[in-house]
Design an enzyme around this catalytic site. Structure first.
Site: not given
Length: 137
Positions: A90-92, A94, A119
């Site tokens: 995951g990241c901020q 996607g 996130y």
């Protein structure tokens, strides 16, 4: 629960299918199915809040020239996670995690899934996070 869908990186010669799961499915995989969660945001982003028990391997760094890809990303990821482990990335939002999944799949990782919405979607759904302690000056 919506089924996972496959996407591929734009511009790659041989598209690598990336399985993207929504945050509810990702939460189930992380909490119930034993998947590890690896956050590919920057250390600064992680310090603002992150999922419980998440690992951090930044996919990009912020430099004076702008965002630059971490040249050691796959190597650093490999030092924490085996190619057979089941992992949600995951990241901020996607997007970085999708690009990270492409690199990981190309490097031989077998069981990586992208967390769609990242996130931000995790927060929007009210799932638990770790936040840094607030300091008073």
């Amino acid at each position: 629960m919506a089924p996972p869908h496959e996407t591929s990186a734009a511009g790659s010669e041989s598209p690598v299918p990336v399985v993207t799961v929504d945050v509810a499915a990702a939460s189930d995989l992380i909490t119930s199915a034993g998947h590890r969660y690896v956050d590919v945001r920057t250390e600064e982003e992680m310090n603002k809040g992150h999922l419980h028990n998440s690992l951090n391997v930044p996919f990009m760094f912020v430099t004076p020239q702008g965002k630059e890809k971490n040249p050691l990303f796959v190597e650093q990821f490999s030092s924490l996670v085996s190619k057979e482990e089941h992992v949600v990335v995951g990241c901020q939002s996607g997007k970085r995690s999708e690009l990270a999944c492409v690199d990981l799949l190309e490097a031989g990782f077998k069981n990586v899934k992208n967390m769609g919405g990242g996130y931000a979607a995790w927060l929007d759904n009210g799932f638990p996070i770790n936040t840094p302690p607030h300091t008073m000056y």
